[in-house]
Enzyme design. Sequence first.
Site, PDB file in Angstrom:
ATOM      1  N   SER A 165      -8.111  12.562   2.362  1.00 54.12           N
ATOM      2  CA  SER A 165      -7.199  11.503   1.900  1.00 54.12           C
ATOM      3  C   SER A 165      -8.022  10.446   1.178  1.00 54.12           C
ATOM      4  O   SER A 165      -9.225  10.301   1.453  1.00 54.12           O
ATOM      5  CB  SER A 165      -6.505  10.874   3.119  1.00 54.12           C
ATOM      6  OG  SER A 165      -5.879   9.656   2.759  1.00 54.12           O
ATOM      7  N   TYR A 178      -7.583   7.141  11.512  1.00 58.92           N
ATOM      8  CA  TYR A 178      -7.146   8.128  10.507  1.00 58.92           C
ATOM      9  C   TYR A 178      -8.149   8.197   9.351  1.00 58.92           C
ATOM     10  O   TYR A 178      -8.611   9.280   8.970  1.00 58.92           O
ATOM     11  CB  TYR A 178      -5.759   7.731   9.992  1.00 58.92           C
ATOM     12  CG  TYR A 178      -5.220   8.604   8.888  1.00 58.92           C
ATOM     13  CD1 TYR A 178      -4.623   9.832   9.175  1.00 58.92           C
ATOM     14  CD2 TYR A 178      -5.289   8.196   7.548  1.00 58.92           C
ATOM     15  CE1 TYR A 178      -4.118  10.633   8.148  1.00 58.92           C
ATOM     16  CE2 TYR A 178      -4.786   8.993   6.534  1.00 58.92           C
ATOM     17  CZ  TYR A 178      -4.194  10.210   6.836  1.00 58.92           C
ATOM     18  OH  TYR A 178      -3.703  10.999   5.832  1.00 58.92           O
TER      19      TYR A 178
HETATM   20  N1  NAD Z   1       1.748  12.330   2.381  1.00 58.81           N
HETATM   21  C1  NAD Z   1       0.752  11.557   1.999  1.00 58.81           C
HETATM   22  O1  NAD Z   1       0.957  10.496   1.394  1.00 58.81           O
HETATM   23  C2  NAD Z   1      -0.658  11.969   2.298  1.00 58.81           C
HETATM   24  C3  NAD Z   1      -1.699  11.298   1.624  1.00 58.81           C
HETATM   25  C4  NAD Z   1      -3.007  11.675   1.877  1.00 58.81           C
HETATM   26  C5  NAD Z   1      -3.272  12.707   2.764  1.00 58.81           C
HETATM   27  N2  NAD Z   1      -2.235  13.329   3.407  1.00 58.81           N
HETATM   28  C6  NAD Z   1      -2.571  14.395   4.329  1.00 58.81           C
HETATM   29  O2  NAD Z   1      -1.823  15.540   3.979  1.00 58.81           O
HETATM   30  C7  NAD Z   1      -1.582  16.330   5.154  1.00 58.81           C
HETATM   31  C8  NAD Z   1      -0.103  16.643   5.270  1.00 58.81           C
HETATM   32  O3  NAD Z   1       0.631  15.426   5.299  1.00 58.81           O
HETATM   33  P1  NAD Z   1       2.210  15.374   5.067  1.00 58.81           P
HETATM   34  O4  NAD Z   1       2.509  14.099   4.387  1.00 58.81           O
HETATM   35  O5  NAD Z   1       2.667  16.653   4.497  1.00 58.81           O
HETATM   36  O6  NAD Z   1       2.725  15.200   6.566  1.00 58.81           O
HETATM   37  P2  NAD Z   1       3.707  16.113   7.480  1.00 58.81           P
HETATM   38  O7  NAD Z   1       3.902  15.359   8.746  1.00 58.81           O
HETATM   39  O8  NAD Z   1       4.893  16.514   6.697  1.00 58.81           O
HETATM   40  O9  NAD Z   1       2.825  17.385   7.738  1.00 58.81           O
HETATM   41  C9  NAD Z   1       1.889  17.449   8.780  1.00 58.81           C
HETATM   42  C10 NAD Z   1       2.180  18.698   9.579  1.00 58.81           C
HETATM   43  O10 NAD Z   1       1.124  18.857  10.539  1.00 58.81           O
HETATM   44  C11 NAD Z   1       1.734  19.305  11.737  1.00 58.81           C
HETATM   45  N3  NAD Z   1       0.862  18.971  12.877  1.00 58.81           N
HETATM   46  C12 NAD Z   1       0.680  17.758  13.437  1.00 58.81           C
HETATM   47  N4  NAD Z   1      -0.154  17.867  14.482  1.00 58.81           N
HETATM   48  C13 NAD Z   1      -0.500  19.178  14.570  1.00 58.81           C
HETATM   49  C14 NAD Z   1      -1.307  19.918  15.462  1.00 58.81           C
HETATM   50  N5  NAD Z   1      -1.925  19.322  16.495  1.00 58.81           N
HETATM   51  N6  NAD Z   1      -1.432  21.249  15.279  1.00 58.81           N
HETATM   52  C15 NAD Z   1      -0.778  21.873  14.259  1.00 58.81           C
HETATM   53  N7  NAD Z   1       0.016  21.221  13.387  1.00 58.81           N
HETATM   54  C16 NAD Z   1       0.153  19.885  13.551  1.00 58.81           C
HETATM   55  C17 NAD Z   1       3.056  18.566  11.806  1.00 58.81           C
HETATM   56  O11 NAD Z   1       3.961  19.203  12.711  1.00 58.81           O
HETATM   57  C18 NAD Z   1       3.500  18.604  10.354  1.00 58.81           C
HETATM   58  O12 NAD Z   1       4.308  19.734  10.075  1.00 58.81           O
HETATM   59  C19 NAD Z   1      -2.164  15.548   6.305  1.00 58.81           C
HETATM   60  O13 NAD Z   1      -3.490  15.998   6.541  1.00 58.81           O
HETATM   61  C20 NAD Z   1      -2.202  14.132   5.778  1.00 58.81           C
HETATM   62  O14 NAD Z   1      -3.181  13.347   6.413  1.00 58.81           O
HETATM   63  C21 NAD Z   1      -0.938  12.985   3.190  1.00 58.81           C
END
Ligand code: NAD
Length: 283
Positions: A165, A178
């Site tokens: 991120s 985080y």
């Molecule tokens: N959306 C953003 O703005 C953003 C920005 C930068 C980085 N990210 C990163 O992208 C990735 C996905 O984010 P997102 O926005 O799609 O969120 P999201 O919540 O839609 O997806 C995360 C998924 O991880 C699963 N998860 C959580 N804990 C878990 C565990 N212990 N074991 C297995 N699965 C688990 C959740 O059930 C969920 O389906 C993450 O790593 C997040 O940090 C997101």
Amino acid sequence: MTYGTAASGRSDGRFDGRSEGRFDGRVALVTGAGSGIGAACAARLAAEGACVGVLDLRAASARATAAAVRAHGGTAMALTCDVSDEKQVEESVAELVASFGRVDVLHSNAACLDRDVYGRDRDLAAMDAAVWDRTMEVNLRGAMLLVKHVIPVMPDGGAIVLTSSVSGLTGDVDHAAYGTSKAALIGFTRYVATMYGARGIRCNAVAPALVMTAAAERALGPRQLADKAAERLLPWPCVPGDVADLVAFLASSESRCITGQTVALDSGTLTHRPEHAIHRSRP
Ligand SMILES: NC(=O)c1ccc[n+]([C@@H]2O[C@H](COP(=O)([O-])OP(=O)(O)OC[C@H]3O[C@@H](n4cnc5c(N)ncnc54)[C@H](O)[C@@H]3O)[C@@H](O)[C@H]2O)c1
């Protein structure tokens, strides 16, 4: 030595215009694939020919993503797993390998964004150590466990992509756990790349800024969303398909000479001095 490159595409660096087939005959494992970015990446890899392991903590979400992939003619297997639990990770990888034989592509993407963890990752002086520990367990230990158990079943030439991120590239007034976990993933990317480069296994990270997922909108709220819009150079935020484009590129042989890198996907958020956003927001 011949390498079973992660994708079946060309190795001369030119893209032949086909939008399908870069992963024909390949096996991919995507974590956190029940929603948001992971679901989009699983769908993209499957659309381009991969058999995909759709892993998520939430069984119903993993099943829904896998069903959506199959509905579009792809091949997917839902895997329910907490990535912080080594036994579950080992069993999930074994289950995927029992069906598809190996793992050519790993996209380690799961992160703990729960309200009671990410939502309480605020002032360090008031930090509940359990919030720090759970964040590290899922975001960092989870990635390590996936790599540990996938590497033995990954053919030479495989590809690993980790979701970091922009929070891992900067500081902020909250979300220290985080952001630190995401910064550690950038270091981990270099170690994995270095350790397995001789086998032709590449490891890279994607570092998105705001990606418009339901989780992000829930976690941020309207004011922070507006702040993030002011920080961007481009008028548009990233959507999950933008991350899927980059992940598919980094997992494919089109990026065969790229390893150990972290690629920011941020619509220009980190390109400029903060003054830019301040000046732009003034009347
Ligand atoms: N959306 C953003 O703005 C953003 C920005 C930068 C980085 N990210 C990163 O992208 C990735 C996905 O984010 P997102 O926005 O799609 O969120 P999201 O919540 O839609 O997806 C995360 C998924 O991880 C699963 N998860 C959580 N804990 C878990 C565990 N212990 N074991 C297995 N699965 C688990 C959740 O059930 C969920 O389906 C993450 O790593 C997040 O940090 C997101």
